[in-house]
Every structure is written in structure tokens, then in C-alpha cells.
Scaffold this motif. Structure first.
Motif, PDB file in Angstrom:
ATOM      1  N   UNK A  85       5.857  -2.918 -11.249  1.00 35.76           N
ATOM      2  CA  UNK A  85       5.611  -1.552 -10.791  1.00 35.76           C
ATOM      3  C   UNK A  85       4.251  -1.001 -11.161  1.00 35.76           C
ATOM      4  N   UNK A  86       3.303  -1.872 -11.536  1.00 36.72           N
ATOM      5  CA  UNK A  86       1.952  -1.423 -11.863  1.00 36.72           C
ATOM      6  C   UNK A  86       1.192  -1.169 -10.555  1.00 36.72           C
ATOM      7  N   UNK A  87       0.578   0.010 -10.463  1.00 41.42           N
ATOM      8  CA  UNK A  87      -0.116   0.431  -9.243  1.00 41.42           C
ATOM      9  C   UNK A  87      -1.519   0.880  -9.626  1.00 41.42           C
ATOM     10  N   UNK A  88      -2.509   0.497  -8.821  1.00 40.90           N
ATOM     11  CA  UNK A  88      -3.878   0.950  -9.040  1.00 40.90           C
ATOM     12  C   UNK A  88      -4.197   2.019  -8.001  1.00 40.90           C
ATOM     13  N   UNK A  89      -4.913   3.047  -8.450  1.00 43.50           N
ATOM     14  CA  UNK A  89      -5.336   4.137  -7.578  1.00 43.50           C
ATOM     15  C   UNK A  89      -6.650   4.693  -8.114  1.00 43.50           C
ATOM     16  N   UNK A  90      -7.122   5.768  -7.521  1.00 45.11           N
ATOM     17  CA  UNK A  90      -8.324   6.427  -8.033  1.00 45.11           C
ATOM     18  C   UNK A  90      -7.947   7.416  -9.120  1.00 45.11           C
ATOM     19  N   UNK A  91      -8.805   7.521 -10.122  1.00 45.39           N
ATOM     20  CA  UNK A  91      -8.546   8.445 -11.228  1.00 45.39           C
ATOM     21  C   UNK A  91      -8.495   9.886 -10.742  1.00 45.39           C
ATOM     22  N   UNK A  92      -9.330  10.237  -9.771  1.00 44.11           N
ATOM     23  CA  UNK A  92      -9.340  11.626  -9.305  1.00 44.11           C
ATOM     24  C   UNK A  92      -8.036  12.017  -8.609  1.00 44.11           C
ATOM     25  N   UNK A  93      -7.272  11.039  -8.134  1.00 41.24           N
ATOM     26  CA  UNK A  93      -5.995  11.331  -7.478  1.00 41.24           C
ATOM     27  C   UNK A  93      -4.957  11.816  -8.485  1.00 41.24           C
ATOM     28  N   UNK A  94      -4.929  11.217  -9.677  1.00 39.75           N
ATOM     29  CA  UNK A  94      -3.896  11.539 -10.658  1.00 39.75           C
ATOM     30  C   UNK A  94      -4.398  12.384 -11.827  1.00 39.75           C
ATOM     31  N   UNK A 120       0.868  -1.170   0.000  1.00 41.59           N
ATOM     32  CA  UNK A 120       0.000   0.000   0.000  1.00 41.59           C
ATOM     33  C   UNK A 120       0.906   1.222   0.000  1.00 41.59           C
ATOM     34  N   UNK A 121       0.695   2.113  -0.970  1.00 43.36           N
ATOM     35  CA  UNK A 121       1.598   3.249  -1.147  1.00 43.36           C
ATOM     36  C   UNK A 121       0.844   4.569  -1.018  1.00 43.36           C
ATOM     37  N   UNK A 122       1.607   5.604  -0.755  1.00 49.89           N
ATOM     38  CA  UNK A 122       1.090   6.960  -0.760  1.00 49.89           C
ATOM     39  C   UNK A 122       1.380   7.546  -2.133  1.00 49.89           C
ATOM     40  N   UNK A 123       0.417   8.236  -2.693  1.00 50.98           N
ATOM     41  CA  UNK A 123       0.613   8.873  -3.997  1.00 50.98           C
ATOM     42  C   UNK A 123       0.492  10.381  -3.804  1.00 50.98           C
ATOM     43  N   UNK A 124       1.534  11.086  -4.237  1.00 53.35           N
ATOM     44  CA  UNK A 124       1.565  12.547  -4.142  1.00 53.35           C
ATOM     45  C   UNK A 124       1.609  13.102  -5.559  1.00 53.35           C
ATOM     46  N   UNK A 125       0.744  14.040  -5.821  1.00 59.92           N
ATOM     47  CA  UNK A 125       0.729  14.610  -7.168  1.00 59.92           C
ATOM     48  C   UNK A 125       0.909  16.122  -7.099  1.00 59.92           C
ATOM     49  N   UNK A 126       1.364  16.654  -8.214  1.00 56.46           N
ATOM     50  CA  UNK A 126       1.522  18.092  -8.349  1.00 56.46           C
ATOM     51  C   UNK A 126       0.946  18.485  -9.703  1.00 56.46           C
ATOM     52  N   UNK A 127       0.146  19.525  -9.695  1.00 57.44           N
ATOM     53  CA  UNK A 127      -0.454  20.029 -10.930  1.00 57.44           C
ATOM     54  C   UNK A 127      -0.118  21.506 -11.047  1.00 57.44           C
ATOM     55  N   UNK A 128       0.507  21.858 -12.145  1.00 64.34           N
ATOM     56  CA  UNK A 128       0.845  23.250 -12.400  1.00 64.34           C
ATOM     57  C   UNK A 128      -0.285  23.863 -13.226  1.00 64.34           C
ATOM     58  N   UNK A 129      -0.935  24.881 -12.698  1.00 63.20           N
ATOM     59  CA  UNK A 129      -2.021  25.557 -13.393  1.00 63.20           C
ATOM     60  C   UNK A 129      -1.479  26.891 -13.898  1.00 63.20           C
ATOM     61  N   UNK A 130      -1.525  27.087 -15.213  1.00 62.95           N
ATOM     62  CA  UNK A 130      -1.043  28.319 -15.823  1.00 62.95           C
ATOM     63  C   UNK A 130      -2.217  29.283 -15.970  1.00 62.95           C
TER      64      UNK A 130
END
Length: 193
Positions: free
Chosen positions: A101-110, A45-55
Motif C-alpha cells: 500500500x505504499x504510494x508516491x505522490x507530490x509533497x504539495x498534494x498532501x 494510478x490513483x486519485x488522491x483527495x485531501x482535506x485541510x481544516x484551517x482554524x
């Protein structure tokens, strides 16, 4: 006198033996099936951290109000704001499915993330990328290069579920490593609109 010393030693030995074996019994009773599942599968079980740059400069009115907006947003957002761009970050959970290295998560996370990082139980931070997504069912697959092999997930036979069975959820909600909750399966084949 010798007899009382021997009797005292015997009583001390018996107390020591009982406390050791009683403690071992209490420990083994605490190792429930839930504890065993968490110990076995928590590392995948992993933590997923995302970053989104909004211009923000892409907005058509930026030219007329750019300087005022820059000043306002710099004051409001502080360090996450940089001359017409915002760096939005989010957290989520995922499960490593295999050693490729295939990981499943929620679409809204990424969804719309510019950068995706996977944080393993040992603290390793790995760059990742989206390889498949379905917004309809809120599922996404991401891929990363694992530094070491992991225990691969075993999937249950979905045709064999029973209402009332115990279910265990392990996640990283809000970045809190290995949050665990237990419940019961209360429905099968439910559809939601």
C-alpha cells in the motif's frame, strides 16, 4: 441455378470472412505499445483527495473581530466555512508502488492535510497517511491498506535512458481518471535551481 446459389453463398462467405478478419487486423493495429502500457498500469494510478481544516480562531485578532469575520466568511465561503474554521480540499495523483500500500505522490498534494483519501480505479475510497515527505524535491510517500493485490511497478534503469525515447504519463489531474499523455525524453541529468 444451383451454381449461382453456390456462387452467391461463396461470395457472401468471402465478404463475411474478409470483414471479420479485416476488422480484427484493424483492432490489433490499434493496440499500440502505448495502449498496452496504459491498460497494464492504469489500475495502479490513483486519485488522491485531501482535506485541510484551517482554524482561523488561532489568529490573534479573532477575539476583536470574530463575529464580523464569521459573518463575512460564512457569506463568502458558504458550506465550506463553519464557525471559525475552513475545510480546504485538494486533488492530486499518485502511483501505488507495491502491495503493502505504499504510494508516491507530490509533497504539495498532501502538505498540511488533516485527512488523506486514496481513490482506486474501481472507485474504492481508502483512508491514508503520510509516511515520508521531502518538500525540496516535492515527493511524498503515503500508505494505505489495499483491498486486493495490484500489479507492482517496475522501475526503469535510469542509466539506460535515451534522448528521444517515448515516455507516457498517466495521472488523475483535476480528478479526471486516467488522463494520458505521450511525449519524448528531451533531456537527462538536468538540474534546476
Amino acid at each position: 441455378m444451383e451454381t449461382s446459389k453456390i456462387l452467391t453463398l461463396f461470395v457472401l462467405f468471402a465478404l463475411l470472412f474478409c470483414s471479420t478478419s479485416c476488422s480484427a487486423d484493424r483492432t490489433s493495429m490499434r493496440k499500440t505499445p502505448i495502449v498496452k502500457v496504459v491498460r497494464e498500469y492504469a489500475p495502479v494510478v490513483v486519485n488522491i483527495r485531501t482535506e485541510r481544516i484551517v482554524d482561523l480562531k488561532e489568529h490573534p485578532d479573532w477575539g476583536k473581530y470574530g463575529e464580523q469575520l464569521d459573518n463575512f466568511l460564512k457569506e463568502y465561503y458558504g458550506a465550506i466555512y463553519s464557525k471559525g474554521t475552513l475545510s480546504l480540499k485538494s486533488l492530486g495523483s499518485g502511483v501505488i508502488l507495491n502491495n503493502e500500500g505504499l504510494i508516491v505522490t507530490n509533497a504539495h498534494v498532501v502538505h498540511r492535510a488533516n485527512n488523506i483519501f486514496v481513490v482506486l480505479k474501481d472507485g474504492s475510497v481508502l483512508k491514508s497517511k503520510v509516511v515520508g515527505v521531502s518538500m525540496d524535491v516535492d515527493i511524498a510517500f503515503i500508505k494505505t491498506k489495499l483491498p486486493h493485490p495490484v500489479k507492482e511497478i517496475r522501475f526503469a534503469d535510469s542509466g539506460n535512458f535515451m534522448i528521444g525515447e517515448t515516455v507516457i504519463a498517466i495521472g488523475n489531474s483535476l480528478g479526471l481518471e486516467n488522463s494520458v499523455t505521450v511525449g519524448v525524453l528531451s533531456g537527462i541529468d538536468r538540474t534546476f535551481s
